[in-house]
Design an enzyme around this catalytic site. Structure first.
Site, short mmCIF file in Angstrom:
data_model
loop_
_atom_site.label_atom_id
_atom_site.label_comp_id
_atom_site.label_asym_id
_atom_site.label_seq_id
_atom_site.Cartn_x
_atom_site.Cartn_y
_atom_site.Cartn_z
N LYS A 22 59.02 74.34 -43.02
CA LYS A 22 57.77 74.37 -42.24
C LYS A 22 56.72 73.45 -42.87
O LYS A 22 56.07 72.68 -42.17
CB LYS A 22 57.25 75.81 -42.18
N ASN A 23 56.57 73.55 -44.17
CA ASN A 23 55.50 72.79 -44.82
C ASN A 23 55.80 71.29 -44.89
O ASN A 23 54.92 70.49 -45.20
CB ASN A 23 55.23 73.33 -46.23
N ARG A 94 45.62 77.06 -41.21
CA ARG A 94 44.85 76.11 -41.99
C ARG A 94 45.40 74.69 -41.93
O ARG A 94 44.66 73.71 -41.99
CB ARG A 94 44.88 76.56 -43.44
N CYS A 118 40.47 82.56 -45.92
CA CYS A 118 41.66 83.17 -45.35
C CYS A 118 42.14 84.23 -46.32
O CYS A 118 41.60 84.39 -47.40
CB CYS A 118 42.75 82.14 -45.08
N ARG A 123 40.12 78.78 -50.28
CA ARG A 123 40.82 77.58 -49.80
C ARG A 123 39.92 76.58 -49.08
O ARG A 123 40.06 76.33 -47.87
CB ARG A 123 41.98 77.97 -48.88
N PRO A 124 39.00 75.96 -49.78
CA PRO A 124 38.13 74.96 -49.14
C PRO A 124 38.89 73.66 -48.83
O PRO A 124 40.05 73.52 -49.22
CB PRO A 124 37.08 74.70 -50.21
N ASP A 126 37.19 70.64 -49.41
CA ASP A 126 36.27 69.64 -49.96
C ASP A 126 37.00 68.39 -50.47
O ASP A 126 36.49 67.28 -50.33
CB ASP A 126 35.43 70.27 -51.09
N ASP A 306 54.13 80.33 -53.54
CA ASP A 306 54.74 80.90 -52.33
C ASP A 306 55.96 81.78 -52.64
O ASP A 306 56.52 82.37 -51.73
CB ASP A 306 55.14 79.77 -51.36
N ARG A 398 55.36 83.41 -38.77
CA ARG A 398 54.72 82.10 -38.99
C ARG A 398 55.65 81.18 -39.78
O ARG A 398 55.61 79.97 -39.60
CB ARG A 398 53.42 82.26 -39.79
#
Ligand code: UD1
Length: 419
Positions: A22-23, A94, A118, A123-124, A126, A306, A398
């Site tokens: 998925k990633n 995200r 989340c 988890r910004p 920036d 993960d 997901r």
């Protein structure tokens, strides 16, 4: 809402195949926004996050067709007519932020809802934005959206304070059409980043340093669509490895990217499991008692965050005491309270959890809180005495394709109950 019901005690055996990552697939899907034509991605599992990204691409004007039986995704991008990623799509995933780089670099502007907080931490984004600003983009934040514009991005030297995975991917996607040379230092080394970089090169991008922490990208004026096969999902494979080790099973995992799983394999071996490459896959054999091991999550090639929840589930029934340190996300212990309801002995101090192995877990009704936490609760249910019911499993869908069917084929007593 569906739930998963497990009767613990089965030892897993047989063969299972890992699906596409998925990633890796989400950034490949984002790369389709860079070309005019039809991108084809193969080895694509049916996952909710991929459906969400399909919806986002369609919202932008892409024509997406998915044949999940064949595992093929075709994305036609000749009629892209939007540059906005709305809140309702970004809030559920995200990784939607990955459209930012391609949209700005190809269409000169993008408006993307800020992902916000989340479940597993602040988890910004920036670092994504700072990188784009360095490349000459104008960035403003209004009404919860980030607006980014740039006539043409300029090559720049960008140092990432943290080797953010999607940050590296977003900036690489933006840099392919920038004017001149972009250097991304302290880039993420995750295999999914390498998969994207190699795909971009196949599309015609000029990228050096692939697989290292310094990526150098020379801007080009045009990329062409390609057909690309997604790499296997190391986290799905790792989840199966932990499940086999925990249940004293003996399973051949096909399409298991062992070369991407060094940190996990060495910890599972330390805990007593046998892991070896075999014709057509990786053989995992679980042995009891499980020895306790200490874990510290880190960016690749460190131990993957993960996999932290799944290995913690395993440590709840190990011999002795295990210390689990989460260094990547500040709030990723939400599975702990649920594991404790099954009789696990875990105490948390900040980003450290101390797990004292107990003789056994007892089945209980549980609530999944995020994607990997859901997997950890299923693993715990498979070794618990009696019945475990895991609700809110939309999190699980997901990122795992029909995990209950795969585990059932391996002998687990597991069902999905439609509610
Ligand atoms: C990706 C993975 C996710 C995995 C994570 C870490 C995808 C779609 N998701 O998420 O499954 O858990 O890597 O391996 O690939 N950070 C900042 N500022 C930023 C970006 C990140 O401070 O602009 C921080 C995050 O809050 C976090 C750390 O950096 O503490 C790592 O996050 P990052 O690598 O960006 O994770 P994702 O790419 O979101």
């Amino acid at each position: 809402m569906d739930k998963i019901v497990i009767e613990g005690g089965a030892r897993l055996s047989g063969e299972v195949r890992t699906g596409g990552s998925k990633n890796a697939i989400l950034p490949l899907m984002a790369s389709s926004l860079l070309v005019d034509g039809c991108m084809t991605i193969t080895n694509v599992p049916r996952l909710r996050d991929i459906d969400t990204f399909n919806a986002l691409l369609r919202h932008l004007g892409a024509d997406v067709s998915a044949d999940y039986k064949a595992g093929v995704l075709k994305i036609k991008t000749s009629a892209i007519n939007g540059t906005e990623a709305p809140y309702n799509l970004v809030k559920t995933m995200r990784a939607s932020i990955l459209v930012l780089g391609p949209l700005v670099t190809r269409f000169k502007k993008a408006r993307v809802s800020l992902p916000g907080g989340c479940a597993i931490g602040a988890r910004p984004v920036d670092l994504h934005l700072k990188g784009l600003i360095k490349m000459g983009a104008s960035v403003s934040v209004e009404h919860g959206y980030v607006n980014v514009t740039a006539e043409r991005l300029k090559g720049a030297n960008i140092y990432l304070d943290i080797p953010s995975v999607t940050g590296t991917e977003n900036l690489m996607l933006a840099a392919v059409y920038a004017d001149g040379k972009t250097v991304i230092e302290n880039a993420a080394l995750e295999p999914e980043v390498t998969c994207l970089a190699e795909a971009l090169v196949k599309m015609g991008a000029l990228i050096r340093g692939i697989g290292t922490d310094t990526l150098t990208i020379e801007g080009v004026s045009e990329l062409k669509p390609i057909e690309i096969k997604a790499i296997p999902d190391r986290i799905e494979a790792g989840t199966f490895m932990a499940a086999v080790a925990m249940t004293r099973g003996n399973v051949l995992i096909k399409d298991c990217p062992l070369e991407h799983l060094d940190a996990l394999s060495s910890k599972l071996r330390e805990a007593g499991a046998e892991i070896r490459s075999e014709d057509g896959g990786v053989r995992v054999i679980g042995n009891w008692p499980i020895d306790s091991v200490d874990i510290k999550t880190a960016a690749y090639p460190g131990f993957p965050t993960d996999m932290q929840a799944q290995i913690m589930a395993m440590m709840t029934i190990a011999k002795g005491l295990s210390v689990v340190k989460e260094t990547v996300f500040e709030n990723r212990f939400m599975h702990v309270s649920e594991l404790k309801r099954m009789g696990a002995d875990i105490s948390i101090d900040g980003r450290t959890a101390v797990v004292r192995g107990v003789k056994g877990l007892s089945g209980a009704p549980l609530m999944a809180t995020d994607l990997r936490a859901s997997a950890s609760l299923i693993l715990a249910g498979m070794v618990a005495e009696g019945k475990t019911e895991v609700s809110r499993i939309y999190h699980l869908d997901r990122g795992y394709e029909r995990i209950e069917e795969k585990l059932k084929k391996l002998g687990a007593n597991i069902e999905r109950i439609k509610e």
